[in-house]
Design an enzyme around this catalytic site. Structure first.
Site, PDB file in Angstrom:
ATOM      1  CG  PHE A  39      -4.012  -1.080  -3.300  1.00 39.23           C
ATOM      2  CD1 PHE A  39      -3.749  -2.123  -2.434  1.00 39.23           C
ATOM      3  CD2 PHE A  39      -5.065  -1.205  -4.199  1.00 39.23           C
ATOM      4  CE1 PHE A  39      -4.507  -3.274  -2.464  1.00 39.23           C
ATOM      5  CE2 PHE A  39      -5.830  -2.356  -4.242  1.00 39.23           C
ATOM      6  CZ  PHE A  39      -5.549  -3.404  -3.370  1.00 39.23           C
ATOM      7  CG  PHE A  88      -1.794  -1.039   1.501  1.00 40.66           C
ATOM      8  CD1 PHE A  88      -1.381  -2.195   2.151  1.00 40.66           C
ATOM      9  CD2 PHE A  88      -3.110  -0.928   1.108  1.00 40.66           C
ATOM     10  CE1 PHE A  88      -2.267  -3.235   2.385  1.00 40.66           C
ATOM     11  CE2 PHE A  88      -4.015  -1.955   1.344  1.00 40.66           C
ATOM     12  CZ  PHE A  88      -3.591  -3.106   1.986  1.00 40.66           C
ATOM     13  CG  ASP A  89       1.062   5.899  -1.600  1.00 42.21           C
ATOM     14  OD1 ASP A  89       0.330   6.757  -2.126  1.00 42.21           O
ATOM     15  OD2 ASP A  89       2.079   6.167  -0.927  1.00 42.21           O
ATOM     16  N   GLY A  90       0.949   5.196   1.281  1.00 43.04           N
ATOM     17  CA  GLY A  90       0.404   5.733   2.522  1.00 43.04           C
ATOM     18  C   GLY A  90      -0.634   6.810   2.293  1.00 43.04           C
ATOM     19  CG  ASP A 126      -2.479   8.948  -4.171  1.00 46.98           C
ATOM     20  OD1 ASP A 126      -2.656  10.183  -4.177  1.00 46.98           O
ATOM     21  OD2 ASP A 126      -1.415   8.420  -3.802  1.00 46.98           O
TER      22      ASP A 126
END
Lengths: 276, 392
Positions: free
Chosen positions: B347, B230-232, B349
């Site tokens: 993931f 995951f990105d943060g 954004d």
């Protein structure tokens, strides 16, 4: 011309008046001059009318059309008039009105070659299926949602299960009569599916006023495939398919918003088998 | 008389404050609920009937699908599960009728695997382990095929699912209608699709979702461990800090993060999915399987550990969540690191990072949320101000 008409149509659907009008909401304060308050079946009748309009658009002399008849318990002349007036008031095209005694329901349906008896009452649907009358559930739309399509759900469980599998349901507490009713329902579904299939073919795949769905509540994905293939054999193209594998039905139904649910009385039977 | 439109309360509950979809999995008790307090009697019977049917199935011994309220539901679209590029072309160039006819002709030919296929297989592997340790538990992954493909194509899709022996028991083929309502009805925890519009709609409705893209060269992925990266910011966390970077620059950002180190960030769209994974991980820990846990999570963030890392870790702690590895890149490209990790899905954004990941063979999914979306710039500046005011 007359012969052709007798051969193909019309597709007669019977409704009960207490589904068409919401009699429960009538109170002492209701103005007796007003039309009866709308019931759950009004949206259905409007959808059926849309289908008929589109069919006639395609072919002015189309004979395979829906015809809705209204059945009601024997009542006073005053109420009869009220019913007829209210039907006119809402612009509903009701072909015939029948007033009868409760015990004569089945006879009335049989003698009028009703192709489908619709009711929101599961017991009524089950009873009718029991005596060989094609019957399905009228789904209660939550709002005055006027769809430009008539949506019909067929139970993938009933259509997709083979004769053997239906027989094996006796292992799960279904009685002989219940299994026979399911088998009889499957035959009724076929008859209806063939007719609807013919209607649907008058339109293309896009923008059709008829939307056919298959919902498999219990069976595996293979049962659903079997149902899709069977319906294809019967000449009916399916638009939407759902396989729930036991997940709760009501949230899904609330999104689909169907008008008619053909489940052969399956849901009612489960309750019965629990009591037996 | 049955009211077909009445829904038990829990199902329609969608807390509009948090961008997250709740179901039983995220309740603090951690115990499986046998049935909700408002549960519909006929639905319990539905459930008993399916259990009986599956347990007595004469054909193959397929495991029983879990109840949606207990499971972690992953909804995948048909185009992410299988490669339908050729067929899609027919649809776009020749129209619906020809497309359906084409699929019917090829009905017995299974599709080739698509971009979410490895992820799905990894989920199935975790389920196998969970069933071994907890044979009666329903806290499992439930994979649902959620497609707005036409039901006629369904036969070919199911044939393909059977061909690869995938455990997908539930599906919705909406024949062109939006899948969002069905996502909610199935209490979906994660939705993967190639259609970014649908993904955005899902996120707006509080469902974790991401857009997937075709990936040409794929790295060899583990078949014993599910790895999720995951990105943060704007994925696990809200985009509040990213807004500061974009509006006021890095220095202000560092100062701000240090100052608010102890104030947890707000939730992002994928926080609940991490939570669901954590819940399953703890089931392995409980059986002394921390080291060999078949689920591993990674945080891969452009933040630097020294100046902005503490807030992130403290936020996770305040939520009661953990990641197995937290990797702070301080602005370095994510591609090479991801190549080493080899996640089944990553993931982020920002498309910039997605592309960087894909260039080096990582399966990346875009989360269209937050200020990182250029075309949303105008809209989000407004809402973020409102959010800030609320927090103050």
């Amino acid at each position: 011309m007359e012969d052709e008409k007798n051969r193909t149509g019309p597709l007669m659907i019977a409704l009960q008046y207490n589904d068409l009008f919401d009699l429960d909401s009538i109170s002492a304060s209701t103005n007796t001059e007003d039309a009866l308050p709308k019931g759950r079946a009004v949206a259905f009748v409007k959808a059926v009318q849309t289908v008929n309009e589109r069919l006639v658009e395609q072919n002015k002399s189309e004979s395979l059309l829906f015809e809705v008849i209204l059945i009601a318990k024997e009542c006073s002349e005053e109420i009869k008039m009220k019913i007829v007036e209210s039907v006119k008031y809402y612009g509903l095209e009701i072909g015939k009105f029948f007033f009868f005694k409760k015990e004569e329901l089945i006879n009335t349906l049989q003698s009028n070659k009703v192709k489908l008896f619709l009711s929101t009452d599961r017991d009524d649907v089950c009873e009718a299926l029991h005596t060989g009358i094609p019957a399905a559930l009228l789904y209660e739309q939550s709002d005055d949602h006027v769809l430009s399509q008539l949506k019909v759900i067929f139970s993938g469980d009933v259509i997709g299960f083979s004769e053997d599998s239906l027989d094996s349901l006796s292992d799960f507490g279904f009685s002989e009569t219940q299994i026979e009713t399911l088998k009889a329902a499957k035959i009724c579904m076929k008859e209806f599916a063939v007719l609807i299939g013919q209607m649907k073919r008058r339109f293309g795949q896009e923008n059709s006023p008829l939307c056919i769905c298959v919902l498999t509540a219990w069976g595996s994905t293979n049962v659903c495939v079997s149902a899709l293939k069977t319906l294809r054999e019967w000449g009916l193209d399916v638009d939407e398919a759902f396989c729930l594998a036991g997940a709760p039905c009501s949230p899904i139904l609330a999104v689909i918003k169907p008008h008619i649910i053909w489940d052969g009385g399956l849901h009612n039977m489960r309750d019965l088998s629990a009591h037996s | 008389m049955l009211r077909g439109t009445e829904l038990p309360h829990q199902r329609t509950q969608n807390t509009s404050e948090s961008p997250c979809h709740h179901n039983n999995m995220s309740t603090p008790e951690g115990t499986e609920r046998g049935g909700q307090s408002n549960s519909d009697n006929s639905e319990e019977k539905d459930w008993a009937a399916v259990k009986a049917l599956f347990d007595n199935a004469k054909t193959r011994k397929k495991p029983r699908p879990p109840k949606p309220s207990n499971a972690v539901t992953i909804a995948v679209s048909s185009r992410t599960l299988f490669n339908m590029v050729k067929e899609r072309k027919v649809f776009e160039e020749e129209g619906l009728e020809r497309y359906v006819a084409h699929q019917l002709e090829l009905e017995d030919q299974p599709f080739t695997p698509g971009v979410s296929f490895p992820f799905v297989k990894a989920l199935m592997n975790v389920n196998a382990h969970l069933r071994e340790l907890y044979p009666d538990s329903e806290e499992l992954f439930d994979i649902v095929l959620m497609t707005n493909n036409h039901a006629q194509v369904g036969v070919r899709l199911i044939n393909s699912i059977n061909y690869y022996d995938l455990t997908i028991e539930r599906f919705c083929m909406t024949g062109g209608e939006s899948p969002i309502g069905y996502l909610k009805a199935y209490m979906t925890n994660l939705y993967l699709s190639k259609d970014s519009k649908k993904v955005q709609e899902a996120i707006e409705e509080g469902i974790a979702a991401a857009t997937m893209f075709p990936c040409d060269s794929e790295n060899e992925l583990s078949d014993t461990q599910l790895r999720v990266a995951f990105d943060g910011d704007a994925v696990l966390f809200s985009d509040e800090s990213e807004i500061i970077v974009k509006k006021h620059g890095l220095d202000t950002f560092f100062r701000h993060e240090k100052e608010f180190e102890n104030k947890p960030l707000a939730q992002g769209p994928l926080k609940c999915f991490l939570e669901a994974l954590g819940k399953l991980q703890r089931k392995f820990y409980a059986k002394n399987q921390r080291i060999s846990c078949p689920i591993r999570t990674y945080l891969v963030t452009a933040r630097s550990a020294a100046s902005a890392g503490a807030r992130v870790l403290k936020t996770l702690r305040s939520w009661g969540l953990e990641v197995d590895e937290a990797l702070f890149l301080a602005g370095a490209p994510k591609g090479p690191l991801l190549q080493k990790i080899k996640p089944h899905i990553f993931f982020d954004d920002q498309m910039f990072h997605i592309e960087g990941a894909q260039e080096l063979g990582t399966i990346a999914a875009h989360v269209p949320y937050g200020i990182g979306q250029k075309y949303h710039k105008g809209k989000h500046i407004d809402t973020s101000d409102a959010e800030k005011n609320e927090k103050i």
